[in-house]
Design a protein around this motif. Structure first.
Motif, PDB file in Angstrom:
ATOM      1  N   CYS A 138       0.980  -1.161   0.051  1.00  0.00           N
ATOM      2  CA  CYS A 138      -0.007  -0.174   0.087  1.00  0.00           C
ATOM      3  C   CYS A 138       0.767   1.186  -0.112  1.00  0.00           C
ATOM      4  CB  CYS A 138      -1.088  -0.056   1.100  1.00  0.00           C
ATOM      5  SG  CYS A 138      -2.022   1.487   1.283  1.00  0.00           S
ATOM      6  N   THR A 162      -4.976   2.438  -9.294  1.00  0.00           N
ATOM      7  CA  THR A 162      -4.112   1.458  -8.605  1.00  0.00           C
ATOM      8  C   THR A 162      -4.989   0.121  -8.578  1.00  0.00           C
ATOM      9  OG1 THR A 162      -5.397   1.944  -6.637  1.00  0.00           O
ATOM     10  CG2 THR A 162      -3.140   3.457  -7.111  1.00  0.00           C
ATOM     11  N   GLN A 201      -7.975  -0.069   5.338  1.00  0.00           N
ATOM     12  CA  GLN A 201      -7.375  -0.544   4.116  1.00  0.00           C
ATOM     13  C   GLN A 201      -6.611  -1.843   4.247  1.00  0.00           C
ATOM     14  OE1 GLN A 201      -5.499   3.578   3.729  1.00  0.00           O
ATOM     15  NE2 GLN A 201      -6.907   4.003   2.107  1.00  0.00           N
ATOM     16  N   LEU A 238       2.345   1.355  -3.617  1.00  0.00           N
ATOM     17  CA  LEU A 238       1.443   2.033  -4.446  1.00  0.00           C
ATOM     18  C   LEU A 238       0.977   3.237  -4.242  1.00  0.00           C
ATOM     19  CD1 LEU A 238       0.034   0.455  -6.846  1.00  0.00           C
ATOM     20  CD2 LEU A 238      -1.719  -0.080  -5.283  1.00  0.00           C
ATOM     21  N   THR A 239       0.626   3.777  -3.216  1.00  0.00           N
ATOM     22  CA  THR A 239      -0.007   5.036  -2.773  1.00  0.00           C
ATOM     23  C   THR A 239       0.726   6.355  -2.205  1.00  0.00           C
ATOM     24  OG1 THR A 239      -1.008   4.644  -0.709  1.00  0.00           O
ATOM     25  CG2 THR A 239      -2.295   3.814  -2.574  1.00  0.00           C
ATOM     26  N   ARG A 289       1.205   6.209   0.889  1.00  0.00           N
ATOM     27  CA  ARG A 289       0.866   6.355   2.321  1.00  0.00           C
ATOM     28  C   ARG A 289       0.502   4.931   2.785  1.00  0.00           C
ATOM     29  NH1 ARG A 289      -3.360   8.446  -0.710  1.00  0.00           N
ATOM     30  NH2 ARG A 289      -4.665   6.653  -0.311  1.00  0.00           N
ATOM     31  N   ASP A 344     -11.013   4.773  -0.716  1.00  0.00           N
ATOM     32  CA  ASP A 344     -10.102   6.054  -1.271  1.00  0.00           C
ATOM     33  C   ASP A 344      -8.719   5.559  -1.838  1.00  0.00           C
ATOM     34  OD1 ASP A 344     -11.758   7.776  -0.193  1.00  0.00           O
ATOM     35  OD2 ASP A 344     -10.751   7.755   1.953  1.00  0.00           O
ATOM     36  N   PHE A 345      -9.006   4.364  -2.495  1.00  0.00           N
ATOM     37  CA  PHE A 345      -7.668   4.027  -3.555  1.00  0.00           C
ATOM     38  C   PHE A 345      -7.907   4.641  -4.736  1.00  0.00           C
ATOM     39  CE2 PHE A 345      -7.296   0.674  -0.248  1.00  0.00           C
ATOM     40  CZ  PHE A 345      -5.678   0.607  -0.201  1.00  0.00           C
ATOM     41  N   PRO A 346      -7.030   5.315  -5.399  1.00  0.00           N
ATOM     42  CA  PRO A 346      -7.178   5.800  -6.730  1.00  0.00           C
ATOM     43  C   PRO A 346      -7.661   4.591  -7.886  1.00  0.00           C
ATOM     44  CG  PRO A 346      -5.170   6.506  -5.912  1.00  0.00           C
ATOM     45  CD  PRO A 346      -5.564   5.458  -4.816  1.00  0.00           C
TER      46      PRO A 346
END
Length: 264
Positions: A43, A217, A55, A46-47, A49, A212-214
């Motif tokens: 995570c 992704t 999550q 990828l993000t 954060r 709230d993952f884009p």
């Protein structure tokens, strides 16, 4: 020759030096190793954060849900590739991953884009059920395929999809995207004139978006998951080779027809 507009080349992911490896602003050895699980680290990579509890929980859940599904074409391609070149584990893995497209595994990305489009229409003040119905009617009229629905094995429901929705409700993470996925299910039954199985791809996309993952992704999750499943099959192929057996059965299942014998 430079293609595209000139711009500064940067990365925010990682930099290695003689003494350290810095990942997303953190020291790999001192800050991350021994503290984060691989899911948490994925995570972060990828993000940018570290994940919240929900999550992390649902990334684990989704990776488990989609990692393995038997002798899929992607698995067969990987195992037959390893049979042909036993020293090329990476090549066999790549062969399996190359088959992860919009028909197999990659459908969740298309589901995510559909859900995002629906939310943009809701932002204009339209009713959710009306939006779902209109979008699916448009897909049906143009002869398109509805991502996230239908399955050759799981009927009348996909147990993986139902479990994701159940846990999303139980943990209080179900939001507008999961609600729209359910609206799509109801609309699909109306537009196609019969209930359609919501497969695992739609809840994967919906729960990731609600967490709230884009949308960009989403496909990474099934790809990482299937990498684990493929590596398990390749480990088994090394111990119990069946790649050439599958190839022989495939050849036997196909009938050769000489074009000179008619039929064009």
């Amino acid at each position: 020759m430079h293609i595209g507009k000139p711009h500064e080349a940067t990365t925010r992911i990682c930099q290695a030096s003689a003494e350290t490896v810095e990942v997303r602003g953190r020291d790999l050895c001192r800050d991350l190793m021994g503290r984060l699980s691989f899911t948490e680290y994925f995570c972060l990579l990828l993000t940018g954060r570290e994940p919240t509890d929900n999550q992390r929980c649902f990334l684990d859940l989704l990776l488990i849900a989609i990692a393995e599904h038997g002798m899929m074409p992607t698995v067969q391609a990987a195992r037959m590739t390893l049979a042909a070149d036993p020293d090329s584990l990476q090549g066999a893995l790549a062969a399996g991953l190359l088959g992860c497209g919009p028909v197999l595994v990659g459908t969740s990305e298309r589901c995510g884009k559909l859900l995002v489009e629906a939310q943009s229409r809701l932002a204009a003040g339209d009713d959710a059920k009306v939006v779902a119905l209109q979008m699916l009617q448009d897909i049906r009229k143009t002869g398109g395929k509805l991502p996230g629905f239908g399955h050759p094995v799981h009927r009348p429901t996909d147990p993986r999809a139902e479990r994701i929705l159940e846990l999303a409700d139980a943990r209080g993470v179900s939001g507008p995207h999961i609600a729209m996925a359910r609206n799509f299910r109801a609309a699909a039954a109306e537009v196609w004139g019969k209930p359609l199985v919501m497969n695992v791809s739609m809840p994967i996309a919906a729960v990731l978006l609600d967490l709230d993952f884009p949308v960009a992704t989403i496909k990474a999750v099934p790809l990482l998951a299937r990498t684990g499943g493929l590596l398990a099959h390749l480990a088994e192929e090394q111990q119990n080779p069946i790649g050439f057996t599958m190839a022989a059965h495939a050849e036997a299942a196909v009938t050769y027809k000489n074009t000179d014998e008619g039929g064009g």
